[in-house]
Scaffold this motif. Structure first.
Motif, PDB file in Angstrom:
ATOM      1  N   VAL A  29      -8.270 -56.224 -14.668  1.00 43.60           N
ATOM      2  CA  VAL A  29      -9.283 -56.363 -16.441  1.00 43.60           C
ATOM      3  C   VAL A  29     -10.420 -56.299 -15.946  1.00 43.60           C
ATOM      4  CG1 VAL A  29      -9.705 -58.418 -17.587  1.00 43.60           C
ATOM      5  CG2 VAL A  29      -7.213 -59.618 -16.204  1.00 43.60           C
ATOM      6  N   VAL A  34     -11.323 -57.782 -24.825  1.00 45.60           N
ATOM      7  CA  VAL A  34     -11.608 -57.756 -22.979  1.00 45.60           C
ATOM      8  C   VAL A  34     -10.215 -56.588 -22.832  1.00 45.60           C
ATOM      9  CG1 VAL A  34     -10.645 -58.684 -20.882  1.00 45.60           C
ATOM     10  CG2 VAL A  34     -12.434 -60.107 -22.821  1.00 45.60           C
ATOM     11  N   VAL A  65      -4.789 -62.970 -23.163  1.00 44.56           N
ATOM     12  CA  VAL A  65      -5.888 -63.338 -22.418  1.00 44.56           C
ATOM     13  C   VAL A  65      -6.689 -64.254 -22.274  1.00 44.56           C
ATOM     14  CG1 VAL A  65      -8.538 -62.119 -22.300  1.00 44.56           C
ATOM     15  CG2 VAL A  65      -6.334 -60.782 -22.678  1.00 44.56           C
ATOM     16  N   THR A 103     -10.110 -66.430 -25.613  1.00 48.35           N
ATOM     17  CA  THR A 103      -8.277 -65.610 -26.076  1.00 48.35           C
ATOM     18  C   THR A 103      -8.018 -64.530 -26.796  1.00 48.35           C
ATOM     19  OG1 THR A 103      -7.776 -67.758 -27.989  1.00 48.35           O
ATOM     20  CG2 THR A 103      -8.054 -68.483 -25.589  1.00 48.35           C
ATOM     21  N   PRO A 124      -3.365 -59.246 -26.391  1.00 41.21           N
ATOM     22  CA  PRO A 124      -4.029 -58.200 -25.550  1.00 41.21           C
ATOM     23  C   PRO A 124      -2.233 -56.832 -26.328  1.00 41.21           C
ATOM     24  CG  PRO A 124      -2.346 -58.744 -24.190  1.00 41.21           C
ATOM     25  CD  PRO A 124      -2.828 -59.968 -24.596  1.00 41.21           C
ATOM     26  N   ALA A 176     -12.097 -63.853 -17.077  1.00 39.19           N
ATOM     27  CA  ALA A 176     -11.149 -62.793 -17.903  1.00 39.19           C
ATOM     28  C   ALA A 176     -10.420 -62.809 -17.471  1.00 39.19           C
ATOM     29  CB  ALA A 176     -11.462 -62.397 -19.009  1.00 39.19           C
ATOM     30  N   ALA A 206      -5.542 -62.113 -17.122  1.00 38.39           N
ATOM     31  CA  ALA A 206      -4.445 -61.538 -18.294  1.00 38.39           C
ATOM     32  C   ALA A 206      -3.367 -62.602 -18.362  1.00 38.39           C
ATOM     33  CB  ALA A 206      -4.396 -60.292 -18.850  1.00 38.39           C
ATOM     34  N   GLU A 242     -10.577 -60.306 -14.279  1.00 37.02           N
ATOM     35  CA  GLU A 242     -11.777 -60.116 -14.258  1.00 37.02           C
ATOM     36  C   GLU A 242     -12.299 -59.635 -12.818  1.00 37.02           C
ATOM     37  OE1 GLU A 242     -16.073 -60.073 -16.478  1.00 37.02           O
ATOM     38  OE2 GLU A 242     -14.802 -61.137 -16.935  1.00 37.02           O
TER      39      GLU A 242
END
Length: 234
Positions: free
Chosen positions: A50, A60, A88, A166, A169, A204, A206, A227
Motif C-alpha cells: 500500500v 489509494v 481498502v 474506504t 481496489p 490505510a 488493503a 501503508e
C-alpha cells in the motif's frame, strides 16, 4: 386434502438433503458442518503493498506481487457465483479482520436462503464492499467473544465508510482480476466521499480474497498490506 405449501416442501427437502449430506454423519459434534470456507491468513504467496497517501489524496494505490508460478483469482466470492471486490480501509480494521478470519470460516453474504417464496439474502448487490468481505456477513450466528469482535468490526467499517476512508481496489478498472504466476499488478482504489467536512488523514490497509485457479485442492487465501509497512498492534 390440502396440499403442502412451497415453504413446507422446501423444509422437507432441506431435511432430506441434510440427512444425505456428508456433514450429517458427524452431526453429533456441535458445529460439525461443512459449510463455509477455511481461508489461509498467514501466507506470503501474494505480497500486498500500500503506497503512502496524505489527507488530500482521493485514492489509494498499491501493488500485488505473486511470488509463485501459480495464477491466483482475486475476488471475494458471493452466492450464485457472484464476485465482489477486496477493500481498502483503515489499517486497524484490516488487521482485526485478518485476525477474525484466522479463527473463523468465511461464509459468503447471503449464503443461507431461508424462504423459497421470498429468499432472505444479504447478497451485497446494492451495499458495496461494506457487506462483501469484512466480517459483517461472514459468520451466521456469532456467539460470545466472536460476536463482540464481529459487531466491533462492523461498526468500525461503517464509521470508516462515513469518513470517506474506504474504497474498492481495481486492477485495469476491474474489481475481480487474475494475478499471473510471478507477476506484479498495480491496483487503485478511489476513496468514498466523507459524509461531512473534509477527509482526514488515516493509515490505510488493503485486503484481498484470492484463490488458486489450478491444482487440487483449490486453496483460498486472505492477503493484506498496510501503508505503514506492517500491521498495527491490536
Amino acid at each position: 386434502m390440502k396440499k403442502p405449501s412451497r415453504r413446507a416442501l422446501a423444509g422437507m427437502a432441506a431435511i432430506v438433503v441434510g440427512l444425505s449430506s456428508p456433514g450429517a454423519a458427524s452431526a453429533q459434534i456441535p458445529g460439525a458442518i461443512d459449510t463455509g470456507t477455511v481461508v489461509i491468513t498467514n501466507s506470503d504467496r501474494l505480497l500486498v503493498r500500500v503506497n503512502p497517501a496524505g489527507a488530500a489524496a482521493t485514492q489509494v494505490t498499491g501493488t500485488i506481487q505473486n511470488t509463485t508460478g501459480t495464477t491466483f483469482r482475486c475476488a471475494t466470492p458471493g452466492v450464485r457465483g457472484n464476485e465482489y471486490p477486496g477493500q481498502v480501509t483503515e489499517a486497524m480494521i484490516v488487521a482485526r479482520s485478518m485476525k477474525y478470519y484466522s479463527k473463523n470460516v468465511f461464509v459468503p453474504v447471503g449464503g443461507v436462503e431461508l424462504d423459497v417464496e421470498a429468499p432472505i439474502t444479504l447478497d451485497p448487490l446494492a451495499f458495496g464492499s461494506l457487506l462483501d468481505f469484512f466480517p459483517t456477513g461472514s459468520f451466521n450466528k456469532p456467539v460470545g467473544d466472536t460476536r463482540s469482535e464481529y459487531m466491533g468490526i462492523y461498526a468500525a467499517q461503517t464509521d470508516a465508510r462515513i469518513n470517506g476512508h474506504t474504497g474498492d481496489p481495481k486492477v485495469s478498472n476491474a474489481t475481480a482480476f487474475n494475478v499471473g504466476g510471478n507477476a506484479t499488478v498495480n491496483w487503485t482504489a478511489a476513496l468514498g466521499t466523507p459524509a461531512s467536512g473534509i477527509r482526514t488523514d488515516f493509515d490505510a490497509g488493503a485486503m484481498f480474497y484470492c484463490r488458486t485457479t489450478s491444482g487440487s485442492p483449490e486453496r483460498h487465501y486472505v492477503f493484506a498490506g498496510y501503508e505503514t509497512g506492517s500491521a498495527p498492534t491490536i
